[in-house]
Design a protein around this motif. Structure first.
Motif, PDB file in Angstrom:
ATOM      1  N   LEU A  97       0.837  -1.207   0.000  1.00 50.31           N
ATOM      2  CA  LEU A  97       0.000   0.000   0.000  1.00 50.31           C
ATOM      3  C   LEU A  97       0.867   1.250   0.000  1.00 50.31           C
ATOM      4  O   LEU A  97       0.500   2.286  -0.583  1.00 50.31           O
ATOM      5  N   GLY A  98       2.034   1.172   0.653  1.00 55.87           N
ATOM      6  CA  GLY A  98       2.912   2.333   0.707  1.00 55.87           C
ATOM      7  C   GLY A  98       3.589   2.646  -0.610  1.00 55.87           C
ATOM      8  O   GLY A  98       3.739   3.819  -0.977  1.00 55.87           O
ATOM      9  N   VAL A  99       4.013   1.600  -1.341  1.00 54.93           N
ATOM     10  CA  VAL A  99       4.738   1.847  -2.592  1.00 54.93           C
ATOM     11  C   VAL A  99       3.810   1.923  -3.796  1.00 54.93           C
ATOM     12  O   VAL A  99       4.264   2.286  -4.892  1.00 54.93           O
ATOM     13  N   THR A 127       1.827   4.065  -4.824  1.00 52.71           N
ATOM     14  CA  THR A 127       1.410   5.465  -4.829  1.00 52.71           C
ATOM     15  C   THR A 127       2.086   6.169  -5.998  1.00 52.71           C
ATOM     16  O   THR A 127       2.776   5.547  -6.812  1.00 52.71           O
ATOM     17  N   ILE A 128       1.910   7.467  -6.054  1.00 51.12           N
ATOM     18  CA  ILE A 128       2.472   8.238  -7.173  1.00 51.12           C
ATOM     19  C   ILE A 128       3.778   8.926  -6.783  1.00 51.12           C
ATOM     20  O   ILE A 128       4.262   9.786  -7.503  1.00 51.12           O
ATOM     21  N   ILE A 129       4.369   8.544  -5.645  1.00 48.38           N
ATOM     22  CA  ILE A 129       5.640   9.156  -5.267  1.00 48.38           C
ATOM     23  C   ILE A 129       6.708   8.756  -6.279  1.00 48.38           C
ATOM     24  O   ILE A 129       6.708   7.660  -6.832  1.00 48.38           O
ATOM     25  N   LYS A 130       7.666   9.648  -6.491  1.00 41.76           N
ATOM     26  CA  LYS A 130       8.659   9.437  -7.544  1.00 41.76           C
ATOM     27  C   LYS A 130       9.603   8.271  -7.236  1.00 41.76           C
ATOM     28  O   LYS A 130      10.119   7.637  -8.144  1.00 41.76           O
ATOM     29  N   SER A 131       9.833   8.019  -5.977  1.00 40.27           N
ATOM     30  CA  SER A 131      10.804   6.982  -5.609  1.00 40.27           C
ATOM     31  C   SER A 131      10.166   5.610  -5.425  1.00 40.27           C
ATOM     32  O   SER A 131      10.800   4.715  -4.876  1.00 40.27           O
ATOM     33  N   ARG A 132       8.943   5.401  -5.891  1.00 43.86           N
ATOM     34  CA  ARG A 132       8.247   4.152  -5.626  1.00 43.86           C
ATOM     35  C   ARG A 132       8.966   2.953  -6.256  1.00 43.86           C
ATOM     36  O   ARG A 132       9.038   1.875  -5.653  1.00 43.86           O
ATOM     37  N   ASN A 133       9.500   3.124  -7.469  1.00 44.32           N
ATOM     38  CA  ASN A 133      10.187   2.001  -8.104  1.00 44.32           C
ATOM     39  C   ASN A 133      11.476   1.649  -7.373  1.00 44.32           C
ATOM     40  O   ASN A 133      11.816   0.468  -7.213  1.00 44.32           O
ATOM     41  N   LEU A 134      12.189   2.673  -6.914  1.00 46.98           N
ATOM     42  CA  LEU A 134      13.408   2.419  -6.152  1.00 46.98           C
ATOM     43  C   LEU A 134      13.085   1.734  -4.831  1.00 46.98           C
ATOM     44  O   LEU A 134      13.808   0.815  -4.402  1.00 46.98           O
ATOM     45  N   LEU A 135      12.025   2.145  -4.177  1.00 49.71           N
ATOM     46  CA  LEU A 135      11.612   1.516  -2.927  1.00 49.71           C
ATOM     47  C   LEU A 135      11.213   0.050  -3.144  1.00 49.71           C
ATOM     48  O   LEU A 135      11.526  -0.812  -2.317  1.00 49.71           O
ATOM     49  N   ARG A 136      10.543  -0.226  -4.222  1.00 53.74           N
ATOM     50  CA  ARG A 136      10.155  -1.605  -4.508  1.00 53.74           C
ATOM     51  C   ARG A 136      11.387  -2.494  -4.669  1.00 53.74           C
ATOM     52  O   ARG A 136      11.440  -3.610  -4.140  1.00 53.74           O
ATOM     53  N   GLN A 149      13.298 -11.370   5.361  1.00 50.10           N
ATOM     54  CA  GLN A 149      13.728 -11.777   4.033  1.00 50.10           C
ATOM     55  C   GLN A 149      12.578 -11.852   3.045  1.00 50.10           C
ATOM     56  O   GLN A 149      12.766 -11.515   1.866  1.00 50.10           O
ATOM     57  N   TYR A 150      11.400 -12.267   3.472  1.00 48.09           N
ATOM     58  CA  TYR A 150      10.335 -12.568   2.516  1.00 48.09           C
ATOM     59  C   TYR A 150       9.155 -11.605   2.551  1.00 48.09           C
ATOM     60  O   TYR A 150       8.203 -11.785   1.783  1.00 48.09           O
ATOM     61  N   ALA A 151       9.182 -10.597   3.403  1.00 46.90           N
ATOM     62  CA  ALA A 151       8.092  -9.612   3.389  1.00 46.90           C
ATOM     63  C   ALA A 151       8.044  -8.881   2.052  1.00 46.90           C
ATOM     64  O   ALA A 151       6.963  -8.571   1.536  1.00 46.90           O
ATOM     65  N   GLY A 152       9.222  -8.606   1.475  1.00 48.03           N
ATOM     66  CA  GLY A 152       9.259  -7.958   0.167  1.00 48.03           C
ATOM     67  C   GLY A 152       8.681  -8.827  -0.933  1.00 48.03           C
ATOM     68  O   GLY A 152       8.086  -8.321  -1.896  1.00 48.03           O
ATOM     69  N   TYR A 153       8.842 -10.138  -0.800  1.00 58.32           N
ATOM     70  CA  TYR A 153       8.254 -11.057  -1.781  1.00 58.32           C
ATOM     71  C   TYR A 153       6.732 -10.982  -1.740  1.00 58.32           C
ATOM     72  O   TYR A 153       6.069 -10.915  -2.784  1.00 58.32           O
ATOM     73  N   SER A 154       6.181 -10.980  -0.529  1.00 59.29           N
ATOM     74  CA  SER A 154       4.731 -10.819  -0.399  1.00 59.29           C
ATOM     75  C   SER A 154       4.288  -9.459  -0.923  1.00 59.29           C
ATOM     76  O   SER A 154       3.210  -9.340  -1.531  1.00 59.29           O
ATOM     77  N   MET A 155       5.110  -8.437  -0.688  1.00 59.04           N
ATOM     78  CA  MET A 155       4.778  -7.094  -1.158  1.00 59.04           C
ATOM     79  C   MET A 155       4.601  -7.066  -2.665  1.00 59.04           C
ATOM     80  O   MET A 155       3.667  -6.446  -3.190  1.00 59.04           O
ATOM     81  N   VAL A 156       5.491  -7.730  -3.403  1.00 56.77           N
ATOM     82  CA  VAL A 156       5.429  -7.720  -4.866  1.00 56.77           C
ATOM     83  C   VAL A 156       4.121  -8.334  -5.353  1.00 56.77           C
ATOM     84  O   VAL A 156       3.481  -7.826  -6.288  1.00 56.77           O
ATOM     85  N   ILE A 157       3.697  -9.426  -4.732  1.00 59.99           N
ATOM     86  CA  ILE A 157       2.435 -10.066  -5.132  1.00 59.99           C
ATOM     87  C   ILE A 157       1.255  -9.153  -4.822  1.00 59.99           C
ATOM     88  O   ILE A 157       0.321  -9.025  -5.623  1.00 59.99           O
ATOM     89  N   PHE A 158       1.292  -8.500  -3.668  1.00 59.17           N
ATOM     90  CA  PHE A 158       0.213  -7.568  -3.332  1.00 59.17           C
ATOM     91  C   PHE A 158       0.203  -6.361  -4.271  1.00 59.17           C
ATOM     92  O   PHE A 158      -0.866  -5.873  -4.647  1.00 59.17           O
ATOM     93  N   VAL A 159       1.375  -5.865  -4.648  1.00 58.09           N
ATOM     94  CA  VAL A 159       1.440  -4.740  -5.580  1.00 58.09           C
ATOM     95  C   VAL A 159       0.819  -5.124  -6.914  1.00 58.09           C
ATOM     96  O   VAL A 159       0.071  -4.336  -7.525  1.00 58.09           O
ATOM     97  N   ALA A 160       1.105  -6.328  -7.393  1.00 59.68           N
ATOM     98  CA  ALA A 160       0.493  -6.786  -8.641  1.00 59.68           C
ATOM     99  C   ALA A 160      -1.030  -6.830  -8.514  1.00 59.68           C
ATOM    100  O   ALA A 160      -1.753  -6.460  -9.453  1.00 59.68           O
ATOM    101  N   GLY A 161      -1.517  -7.287  -7.355  1.00 62.23           N
ATOM    102  CA  GLY A 161      -2.959  -7.303  -7.155  1.00 62.23           C
ATOM    103  C   GLY A 161      -3.555  -5.903  -7.084  1.00 62.23           C
ATOM    104  O   GLY A 161      -4.632  -5.653  -7.639  1.00 62.23           O
ATOM    105  N   LEU A 162      -2.860  -4.994  -6.425  1.00 59.41           N
ATOM    106  CA  LEU A 162      -3.361  -3.618  -6.324  1.00 59.41           C
ATOM    107  C   LEU A 162      -3.399  -2.926  -7.686  1.00 59.41           C
ATOM    108  O   LEU A 162      -4.324  -2.166  -7.977  1.00 59.41           O
TER     109      LEU A 162
END
Length: 314
Positions: A112-114, A116-125, A187-200
């Motif tokens: 939910l945090g990344v 968004t329309i912030i410019k650094s979202r791709n770097l944060l991901r 280690q794996y919270a970022g992995y879950s984040m990527v799947i949630f980002v795809a769903g969002l």
């Protein structure tokens, strides 16, 4: 003449194609027997060893001797009287549930945090997903040094004036298990984040805009709009987390070796110890059979429940 030609064309168009197949017209779908080599290889590599393993679970085989005896359910009966086995089963369930809840909760918040329309979202991901690319053994050895008695964690606590919080993070039986959970979640919270980002990102923005026009706040939009449409991503993440947590071995063994004592032993680490340290292959295979049943029941039950919830949400 023109009318006759048009009539013949109309008849040709209206006439259904001939369903009969000649010798030159054959089905393009490959016949089923093309799968036979792959099925034979799968049976030789997976099914036959698994069946033999189930057989050895009812014997007292030591892994080396060609002589062994059939003892029936003796290994499973010994398992019920073995405190290390019951404790390992409990630890396996605790780790699986803790990882599933915490990892996916943090992954959803990060998504939910990344998203968004912030410019650094791709770097944060990229930054948040990077730990998932590290080999689990390498990550575990890194954190074993960080969480050691003289490691970076205790040094940091001393630096910020919290020296009273110093712990033997991997040597204290009361907190070692939770330290292992923390490393795996990191280690794996970022992995879950990527799947949630795809769903969002699959949710149309117009739906959120319509809900906002109707006066729904951020929490209301998440609960009534985002949550139901995110159900497929939730199903995938929960399935991966629970199965991975139940089978966990390498991080636990590299961090603590199942210790101190049996404080962090899981079924996987206990299977390894009983087989390759104590030479009790029959007993270890019985433990592996129990683990396989737990994974099968948990994954099937979770899939059925999540699929029903997903259909109800849609």
């Amino acid at each position: 003449m023109t009318v006759a030609i048009k009539d013949r064309r109309a008849d040709a168009v209206a006439k259904p194609p001939d369903r009969r197949r000649g010798r030159g017209s054959r089905r393009t779908t490959p016949p089923w027997w093309f799968t036979v080599p792959a099925l034979l290889l799968f049976a030789f590599v997976v099914l036959v060893p698994s069946a033999r393993g189930v057989y050895y679970a009812f014997t007292d085989w030591d892994g080396l001797s060609p002589d062994f005896s059939w003892i029936g359910f003796g290994n499973f009966a010994d398992m019920l009287d073995d405190p290390a086995a019951t404790q390992a089963i409990w630890h396996t369930l605790v780790i699986a549930v803790a990882i599933t809840v915490v990892q996916n909760g943090i992954g959803l918040l990060l998504a939910l945090g990344v998203n968004t329309i912030i410019k650094s979202r791709n770097l944060l991901r990229v930054f948040l997903f990077a730990p998932a690319l590290v080999t689990p053994i390498v990550s575990a050895y890194l954190w074993r040094n960080i969480l050691g008695p003289d490691g970076a964690m205790n040094s940091l606590l001393d630096t910020v004036g919290l020296g009273s919080w110093r712990q033997d993070w991997l040597g204290d039986p009361d907190i070692a298990l939770w330290s292992v959970v923390g490393v795996i979640v990191w280690q794996y919270a970022g992995y879950s984040m990527v799947i949630f980002v795809a769903g969002l990102q699959s949710i149309p923005r117009e739906i959120h805009e319509a809900a906002a026009i109707d006066g729904a706040g951020a929490v209301r939009r998440f609960w009534s709009v985002t949550r139901p449409l995110l159900a497929p991503a939730v199903t995938i993440n929960l399935m991966l987390s629970i199965i991975g947590g139940l089978k966990l071995f390498d991080q636990v063994y590299a961090l603590t070796g199942g210790g101190p004592g049996h404080a962090t032993d899981t079924l996987s680490t206990l299977i390894y110890k009983d087989a390759f340290t104590l030479g009790e292959f029959g007993y270890s295979i019985a433990l592996a059979a129990v683990l396989a049943v737990i994974v099968s029941v948990a994954s099937t039950g979770q899939y059925v429940g999540l699929s029903r919830a997903e259909r109800a949400a849609s």
